[in-house]
Design an enzyme around this catalytic site. Structure first.
Site, PDB file in Angstrom:
ATOM      1  N   GLN A 256       8.585  37.549 -78.088  1.00  0.00           N
ATOM      2  CA  GLN A 256       9.211  38.377 -79.473  1.00  0.00           C
ATOM      3  C   GLN A 256       8.730  39.763 -79.717  1.00  0.00           C
ATOM      4  O   GLN A 256       9.424  39.955 -80.100  1.00  0.00           O
ATOM      5  CB  GLN A 256       8.825  36.640 -80.158  1.00  0.00           C
ATOM      6  CG  GLN A 256      10.068  37.178 -81.036  1.00  0.00           C
ATOM      7  CD  GLN A 256      11.651  36.306 -81.172  1.00  0.00           C
ATOM      8  OE1 GLN A 256      11.563  36.035 -80.152  1.00  0.00           O
ATOM      9  NE2 GLN A 256      12.164  37.332 -81.893  1.00  0.00           N
ATOM     10  N   HIS A 259      10.462  42.653 -79.217  1.00  0.00           N
ATOM     11  CA  HIS A 259      11.442  43.260 -80.227  1.00  0.00           C
ATOM     12  C   HIS A 259      11.368  44.633 -81.004  1.00  0.00           C
ATOM     13  O   HIS A 259      11.878  45.357 -81.083  1.00  0.00           O
ATOM     14  CB  HIS A 259      12.108  42.704 -80.886  1.00  0.00           C
ATOM     15  CG  HIS A 259      12.951  41.833 -80.343  1.00  0.00           C
ATOM     16  ND1 HIS A 259      13.683  41.859 -79.567  1.00  0.00           N
ATOM     17  CD2 HIS A 259      12.775  40.242 -79.967  1.00  0.00           C
ATOM     18  CE1 HIS A 259      15.002  40.824 -79.123  1.00  0.00           C
ATOM     19  NE2 HIS A 259      14.013  40.079 -79.353  1.00  0.00           N
ATOM     20  N   GLU A 323      14.310  31.934 -86.844  1.00  0.00           N
ATOM     21  CA  GLU A 323      15.912  31.802 -86.233  1.00  0.00           C
ATOM     22  C   GLU A 323      15.685  31.400 -85.131  1.00  0.00           C
ATOM     23  O   GLU A 323      16.586  30.736 -84.437  1.00  0.00           O
ATOM     24  CB  GLU A 323      15.571  33.462 -85.895  1.00  0.00           C
ATOM     25  CG  GLU A 323      16.623  34.331 -84.994  1.00  0.00           C
ATOM     26  CD  GLU A 323      16.590  35.771 -84.739  1.00  0.00           C
ATOM     27  OE1 GLU A 323      17.577  36.037 -84.256  1.00  0.00           O
ATOM     28  OE2 GLU A 323      15.511  36.261 -84.644  1.00  0.00           O
ATOM     29  N   HIS A 324      14.388  31.312 -83.767  1.00  0.00           N
ATOM     30  CA  HIS A 324      14.344  30.406 -82.861  1.00  0.00           C
ATOM     31  C   HIS A 324      13.477  29.380 -82.710  1.00  0.00           C
ATOM     32  O   HIS A 324      12.218  29.955 -83.021  1.00  0.00           O
ATOM     33  CB  HIS A 324      14.011  31.252 -81.924  1.00  0.00           C
ATOM     34  CG  HIS A 324      14.972  32.982 -81.416  1.00  0.00           C
ATOM     35  ND1 HIS A 324      14.650  33.735 -82.537  1.00  0.00           N
ATOM     36  CD2 HIS A 324      16.034  32.574 -80.695  1.00  0.00           C
ATOM     37  CE1 HIS A 324      15.740  35.248 -81.792  1.00  0.00           C
ATOM     38  NE2 HIS A 324      16.722  34.718 -81.177  1.00  0.00           N
ATOM     39  N   ASP A 357      19.206  34.685 -76.009  1.00  0.00           N
ATOM     40  CA  ASP A 357      19.522  35.721 -75.704  1.00  0.00           C
ATOM     41  C   ASP A 357      20.686  36.207 -74.460  1.00  0.00           C
ATOM     42  O   ASP A 357      21.082  37.461 -75.372  1.00  0.00           O
ATOM     43  CB  ASP A 357      18.061  36.406 -76.161  1.00  0.00           C
ATOM     44  CG  ASP A 357      16.913  36.386 -76.771  1.00  0.00           C
ATOM     45  OD1 ASP A 357      17.946  36.130 -77.540  1.00  0.00           O
ATOM     46  OD2 ASP A 357      16.126  36.598 -76.591  1.00  0.00           O
ATOM     47  N   HIS A 416      50.862  20.314-115.408  1.00  0.00           N
ATOM     48  CA  HIS A 416      50.564  19.087-114.422  1.00  0.00           C
ATOM     49  C   HIS A 416      50.951  17.532-114.016  1.00  0.00           C
ATOM     50  O   HIS A 416      51.628  17.062-113.128  1.00  0.00           O
ATOM     51  CB  HIS A 416      48.627  18.779-113.912  1.00  0.00           C
ATOM     52  CG  HIS A 416      48.808  20.027-113.072  1.00  0.00           C
ATOM     53  ND1 HIS A 416      48.343  21.582-114.478  1.00  0.00           N
ATOM     54  CD2 HIS A 416      47.775  20.820-112.865  1.00  0.00           C
ATOM     55  CE1 HIS A 416      48.152  22.758-113.478  1.00  0.00           C
ATOM     56  NE2 HIS A 416      47.236  22.269-112.848  1.00  0.00           N
TER      57      HIS A 416
END
Length: 432
Positions: A256, A259, A323-324, A357, A416
């Site tokens: 991670q 990245h 996120e993960h 991924d 209506h």
């Protein structure tokens, strides 16, 4: 790297971990300026801005068929095969998400109500690029759009220093079914897809990952074009117990961290010995990492936390909304049942984030920065709209008459109520 028992976290430390939102306001003035320039000057702005930010002067914005064909010759066969495997799995997964085209149910006697699923007409996929190639992002954005039935899917991606799109990205986009590919990136690409230029027709929705400037542009232009979700630096949170291997946990934190310097890696465990061993392994693997400078910066934002119990670990994860989320415990399904907030979940010791991924089939375009509390990852639903449908018989309307007219009159909308009464009148009005 922060290493602490959760009970010893001070407020400032806890706040820093949990509130890691994007400061889009800091870049918004620059983004507004670029957006306005593209809206006013179209293709000329795209050329000037690409030269300014990517260091290359582009001619035609659209990538031609000849360049795509040449890209195919430049990409090794083993890489094409890997893309094919990933594409097949991504398509198979997203086909399972498809809803019925039309369904109807009888909500009360004589009243049929249902829903019709219709794909959008056009979507723009943003694929990061320039200094690196991200063919997986081309697959993850284009494939589900095509599975959903969208006729026009375009890809915008930054050019390299020679003004060409990376061949691997071109091959991936072509394989995925992209209808048009453009050599433009950043805020200018988002603006072009939203407003249109002489070369790029506008789209209805923009999807795909990007940096803080791309995210800010997507948020700014939501009144013009729909977007998938806000996204920030990539992140992983790992819940682990005594059954996990420190070398595996550390490798996922390092994966991670490579990245981006802003990426976040967090381990939460109820086993202090495991936490200590994992910290030592992270420090060791960081020195061996190919992208060690990026890893070093990223690990400054990392944390290894020791929880009093697995319940405390899960509660922290749901607050963090990663996120993960990796769950590497003896019984991962038991923990999974308690998860409420996560972009994508990875169960067991043989399910690394890297699988999602690239090739397992699930989508890697996911909400970050805590947005998983309210947003889903990219899926087929992002590419369709759902239109409600109903058909009511005279008898069915008669049964609903009182409920409709009473509610309509309570809101002061007498016409209506009359629209119901006139339909049910014994004598039909004469046609003029």
């Amino acid at each position: 790297m922060l290493f602490k028992k959760m009970s010893e976290l001070v407020d400032e430390e806890a706040k820093g971990l949990l509130s890691r939102g994007l400061d889009v306001q800091a870049v918004m003035p620059a983004v507004v300026e670029i957006v306005n320039e593209v809206q006013e000057r179209g293709d000329r702005a795209l050329a000037d801005l690409t030269e300014r930010f990517d260091g290359v002067r582009i001619g035609k914005v659209r990538v031609g068929a000849d360049e795509i064909e040449k890209a195919g010759d430049q990409v090794p066969e083993k890489l094409k095969k890997a893309l094919e495997i990933a594409l097949e799995n991504i398509a198979a997964f997203h086909h399972q998400e498809l809803d019925r085209d039309l369904w109807m149910t009888e909500t009360s006697p004589g009243v049929l109500a249902g829903q019709m699923v219709v794909p959008l007409d056009s979507v723009g996929a943003y694929v990061p690029g320039g200094r690196a190639a991200y063919p997986s992002s081309a697959l993850m954005t284009v494939v589900p759009a095509k599975v959903a039935g969208i006729e026009r899917v375009i890809v915008c991606t930054p050019p390299g220093k020679e003004g060409k799109v990376n061949p691997i990205t071109l091959v991936a986009a072509e394989m995925a079914g992209a209808d048009e590919i453009y050599r433009v990136g950043g805020v200018q690409a988002v603006s072009a897809m939203a407003f249109g230029t002489e070369s790029i027709r506008p789209v209805q929705k923009i999807v795909g990952p990007g940096n803080i400037y791309v995210t800010a542009a997507k948020l700014l232009l939501r009144s013009t074009v729909e977007i998938d979700m806000p996204a920030g630096p990539s992140e992983v949170l790992i819940i682990a117990d005594y059954s996990a291997e420190p070398v595996v946990l550390a490798s996922d934190m390092i994966a991670q961290a490579e990245h981006d310097p802003q990426s976040i890696s967090v381990l939460v465990t109820d086993d202090e010995d495991l936490a200590i061993a994992t910290r030592a392994e992270v420090e060791k693997q960081a020195l061996e990492a190919a992208r060690r400078e990026i890893v070093k910066k990223s690990l400054e934002r990392a944390a290894i936390l020791v929880a009093e119990s697995m319940e405390e670990a899960v509660a922290f994860s749901n607050n963090f909304a990663p996120e993960h989320l990796e769950i590497i415990v003896r019984d991962p399904m038991d923990v999974l049942g308690k998860i409420r907030n996560a972009g994508s979940v990875f169960l067991g010791p043989y399910t690394p984030v890297a699988a999602g991924d690239y090739a397992s089939g699930t989508n890697h375009v996911l909400p970050t920065s805590g947005y998983a509390r309210a947003f889903s990852g990219l899926n087929v639903d992002a590419f369709v709209k759902k239109i409600t449908v109903q058909k009511i018989s005279k008898e069915g309307l008669s049964l609903l008459k009182d409920a409709i007219t009473i509610l309509a009159e309570a809101e002061g909308l007498d016409a209506h109520a009359e629209s119901v009464r006139k339909r049910l009148a014994k004598e039909k009005p004469e046609r003029v």
